[in-house]
Scaffold this active site. Structure first.
Site, PDB file in Angstrom:
ATOM      1  N   GLU A   6       0.230  -2.577  -6.762  1.00 56.43           N
ATOM      2  CA  GLU A   6       0.357  -1.869  -5.484  1.00 56.43           C
ATOM      3  C   GLU A   6      -0.509  -2.500  -4.399  1.00 56.43           C
ATOM      4  O   GLU A   6      -0.797  -1.868  -3.376  1.00 56.43           O
ATOM      5  CB  GLU A   6       0.018  -0.385  -5.668  1.00 56.43           C
ATOM      6  CG  GLU A   6       1.001   0.292  -6.605  1.00 56.43           C
ATOM      7  CD  GLU A   6       0.888   1.806  -6.636  1.00 56.43           C
ATOM      8  OE1 GLU A   6       0.033   2.362  -5.926  1.00 56.43           O
ATOM      9  OE2 GLU A   6       1.660   2.422  -7.378  1.00 56.43           O
ATOM     10  N   GLU A  46      -5.191  13.066  -9.457  1.00 50.86           N
ATOM     11  CA  GLU A  46      -3.789  13.115  -9.906  1.00 50.86           C
ATOM     12  C   GLU A  46      -3.735  12.870 -11.414  1.00 50.86           C
ATOM     13  O   GLU A  46      -4.467  12.005 -11.932  1.00 50.86           O
ATOM     14  CB  GLU A  46      -3.027  12.018  -9.151  1.00 50.86           C
ATOM     15  CG  GLU A  46      -1.561  11.863  -9.517  1.00 50.86           C
ATOM     16  CD  GLU A  46      -0.912  10.764  -8.671  1.00 50.86           C
ATOM     17  OE1 GLU A  46      -1.343  10.537  -7.513  1.00 50.86           O
ATOM     18  OE2 GLU A  46       0.009  10.102  -9.161  1.00 50.86           O
ATOM     19  N   ASP A  56       1.807  14.387 -11.212  1.00 45.21           N
ATOM     20  CA  ASP A  56       2.819  13.331 -11.034  1.00 45.21           C
ATOM     21  C   ASP A  56       3.678  13.296 -12.301  1.00 45.21           C
ATOM     22  O   ASP A  56       4.756  13.890 -12.335  1.00 45.21           O
ATOM     23  CB  ASP A  56       2.105  11.994 -10.767  1.00 45.21           C
ATOM     24  CG  ASP A  56       3.032  10.793 -10.833  1.00 45.21           C
ATOM     25  OD1 ASP A  56       4.260  10.969 -10.813  1.00 45.21           O
ATOM     26  OD2 ASP A  56       2.537   9.640 -10.904  1.00 45.21           O
ATOM     27  N   LYS A  74       8.186  11.908  -5.825  1.00 48.65           N
ATOM     28  CA  LYS A  74       8.769  10.572  -5.918  1.00 48.65           C
ATOM     29  C   LYS A  74      10.270  10.765  -6.035  1.00 48.65           C
ATOM     30  O   LYS A  74      10.740  11.330  -7.028  1.00 48.65           O
ATOM     31  CB  LYS A  74       8.253   9.864  -7.165  1.00 48.65           C
ATOM     32  CG  LYS A  74       6.778   9.437  -7.096  1.00 48.65           C
ATOM     33  CD  LYS A  74       6.335   8.978  -8.470  1.00 48.65           C
ATOM     34  CE  LYS A  74       5.035   8.221  -8.442  1.00 48.65           C
ATOM     35  NZ  LYS A  74       4.522   8.000  -9.818  1.00 48.65           N
ATOM     36  N   SER A 117       5.286   1.915  -8.053  1.00 54.03           N
ATOM     37  CA  SER A 117       4.572   0.639  -8.121  1.00 54.03           C
ATOM     38  C   SER A 117       5.528  -0.533  -7.877  1.00 54.03           C
ATOM     39  O   SER A 117       5.110  -1.574  -7.388  1.00 54.03           O
ATOM     40  CB  SER A 117       3.859   0.506  -9.464  1.00 54.03           C
ATOM     41  OG  SER A 117       4.755   0.755 -10.515  1.00 54.03           O
ATOM     42  N   LYS A 154       1.402   8.489  -0.183  1.00 52.37           N
ATOM     43  CA  LYS A 154       0.744   7.513  -1.053  1.00 52.37           C
ATOM     44  C   LYS A 154       1.680   6.312  -1.185  1.00 52.37           C
ATOM     45  O   LYS A 154       2.772   6.429  -1.755  1.00 52.37           O
ATOM     46  CB  LYS A 154       0.492   8.173  -2.412  1.00 52.37           C
ATOM     47  CG  LYS A 154      -0.246   7.327  -3.406  1.00 52.37           C
ATOM     48  CD  LYS A 154      -0.364   8.099  -4.726  1.00 52.37           C
ATOM     49  CE  LYS A 154      -0.754   7.198  -5.853  1.00 52.37           C
ATOM     50  NZ  LYS A 154      -0.391   7.729  -7.169  1.00 52.37           N
TER      51      LYS A 154
HETATM   52  P1  PGA Z   1       4.447   4.159 -11.037  1.00 56.94           P
HETATM   53  O1  PGA Z   1       2.976   4.583 -10.633  1.00 56.94           O
HETATM   54  O2  PGA Z   1       5.264   4.018  -9.814  1.00 56.94           O
HETATM   55  O3  PGA Z   1       4.223   2.881 -11.796  1.00 56.94           O
HETATM   56  O4  PGA Z   1       4.952   5.252 -11.938  1.00 56.94           O
HETATM   57  C1  PGA Z   1       2.641   5.336  -9.531  1.00 56.94           C
HETATM   58  C2  PGA Z   1       1.826   6.549  -9.912  1.00 56.94           C
HETATM   59  O5  PGA Z   1       1.522   6.764 -11.098  1.00 56.94           O
HETATM   60  O6  PGA Z   1       1.505   7.343  -9.032  1.00 56.94           O
HETATM   61 ZN    ZN Z   2       0.549   8.819 -10.652  1.00 54.76          ZN
END
Ligand code: PGA
Ligand code: ZN
Length: 435
Positions: free
Chosen positions: A211, A293, A320, A345, A375, A396
């Site tokens: 990231e 988180e 999450d 997400k 990510s 985020k």
């Molecule tokens: P990921 O991670 O997109 O690899 O799932 C982001 C997060 O855990 O917030």
């Molecule tokens: Zn996360």
């Protein structure tokens, strides 16, 4: 109110160099909408299914040609002729056509691409920026769209940085910022101070994690927190009042199901759920942490309830992997008083209207929301518009490096001008946690 004339899917590359889906929708009027689909690495067990080819002869098995074919044939046939403004109908059609609980037949990546490309096309049809269109259709009735407070990755660990340390993200929140550009300035100051400090300590400070944050091989998880303290101070900011810390512990990824323990390799510790809570409590005492988180694992509901009892009025506790943007899991969290915030997400649930449902459900229950990237990202900026249009409060995106990240920070900067600087800032916390 444009009718869908054409739907085209194709493979493109994401920020990790793996294929993902891009969908273009053209309306009868000629207006177009495009969506590029993100992809996670530290995924939750309960996420909607990302369909990959699993054919080792192409892109290490990560091709998405099957999902693309679904977009171009079955899905195109089913949604052509539908009103692009009727998001409920489009999403329902996609979900029914898929026929599975987790979108695994057509692929949540295929479905998400079509669902959001329709919104882009309709916003274009109406001559509106996407954030305004989303605000008109799905936003808060009594609040104007406003720029979110960024939660920004500075040091990375876990699955995003080769498991150098266990905690996945050490982030900062510029809570003292009065405007979005000021927030970016503060983030940049801390980011570059961290780079200097890491270099001075002899750590690799030029290699970036997934990231865009730094991914040094530190000796412990706490060392990352100590370095962040030093960076914030030497950048000239007051810790907590101006720059607060946030952690994404992503603990499901070092939780051992058979023994029910959390295994922190960098700290050489194996902790029970209770001991993990104590560790987090100690960190909250010692460091200016405002948000945690996935402090506990995605199935440790009892632990989450205890964690929320103990820390819920001091810090934001974000689910999450716990919630996976899934209204049913959010509902369970509300009933069990597990967590006080939801990470949103869009590809965890897989469509626009279900994402909106998750945000509304969270807000109505008094949970805070953080609209989040994955990510694996692309130059797509839908996330920025979504966070503004739904008044997500916080966003985020990752760090301020790599164009898949800066595309979104820059889109917010453009929107800043259009909104005459309207910025949620620390009001995102509604006065909770002494903010
Ligand atoms: P990921 O991670 O997109 O690899 O799932 C982001 C997060 O855990 O917030
Ligand atoms: Zn996360």
């Amino acid at each position: 109110m444009g009718k869908i004339k054409q739907v085209v899917g194709r493979e493109i590359l994401d920020s990790r160099g793996y294929p993902t889906i891009e969908v273009d929708i053209t309306l009868e009027s000629g207006h177009k909408g495009r969506m590029m689909v993100p992809s996670g690495a530290s995924t939750g067990k309960f996420e909607a299914w990302e369909l990959r080819d699993q054919d080792p002869s192409r892109f290490r098995g990560k091709g998405v040609s099957k999902a693309v074919a679904h977009v171009n044939h079955e899905i195109a046939k089913a949604v052509t002729g539908l009103d692009a403004a009727d998001h409920e109908r489009i999403d329902r059609t996609l979900i029914e056509l898929d026929g599975t609980k987790n979108k695994s037949r057509l692929g949540a990546n295929a479905i998400l691409g079509v669902s959001f490309a329709a919104a882009h096309a309709e916003a274009s049809e109406r001559g509106l920026p996407l954030y305004q269109y989303l605000a008109d259709r799905f936003g808060d009735l009594n609040a104007q769209p406003s720029l979110p407070l960024p939660m920004v990755n500075i040091i990375s660990g876990g699955l995003h940085a080769g498991k150098n340390i266990d905690i996945q993200d050490f982030l900062i929140m510029p809570v003292g910022a009065k405007s979005y550009p000021e927030a970016l300035q503060m983030i940049s100051d801390v980011y570059f101070k961290t780079q200097e400090i890491l270099a001075a300590k002899g750590y690799q400070s030029r290699l970036l994690a997934d990231e865009g944050g730094f991914g040094p091989h530190l000796t412990s998880n706490e060392e990352a927190l100590d370095i962040l303290c030093e960076s914030v101070q030497s950048a000239g900011y007051k810790r907590k009042d101006e720059v607060a810390f946030a952690l994404d512990v992503a603990s499901s990824h070092f939780y051992d199901e058979s023994s029910g323990t959390y295994r922190l390799g960098a700290d050489k510790q194996e902790l029970t759920s209770e001991q993990m809570i104590e560790k987090l409590e100690n960190w909250v005492e010692k460091y200016p942490i405002l948000s945690i988180e996935d402090g506990l694992a995605e199935e440790d509901w009892a632990g989450w309830t205890r964690l929320t009892e103990r820390l819920g009025d001091k810090v934001q506790l974000v689910g999450d992997d716990l919630f996976t943007t899934n209204p049913q899991r959010i509902q369970k969290g509300i009933a069990l008083k597990a967590g006080n915030a939801v990470l949103v997400k869009m590809n965890q649930i897989g469509s626009l209207t279900e994402t909106v449902t998750a945000v509304k459900l969270a807000k109505e229950a008094g949970l805070l929301t953080v609209i989040s990237a994955r990510s694996g990202e692309t130059e797509d900026c839908t996330l920025a518009d979504l966070a503004v249009g739904l008044n997500g409060g916080q966003i985020k995106i990752g760090s301020i490096a790599g164009s898949s990240r800066t595309a979104k920070y820059n889109q917010l900067w453009r929107i800043h001008h259009e909104l005459n600087g309207r910025f949620t800032g620390k009001r995102a916390f509604h006065g909770r946690f002494h903010q």
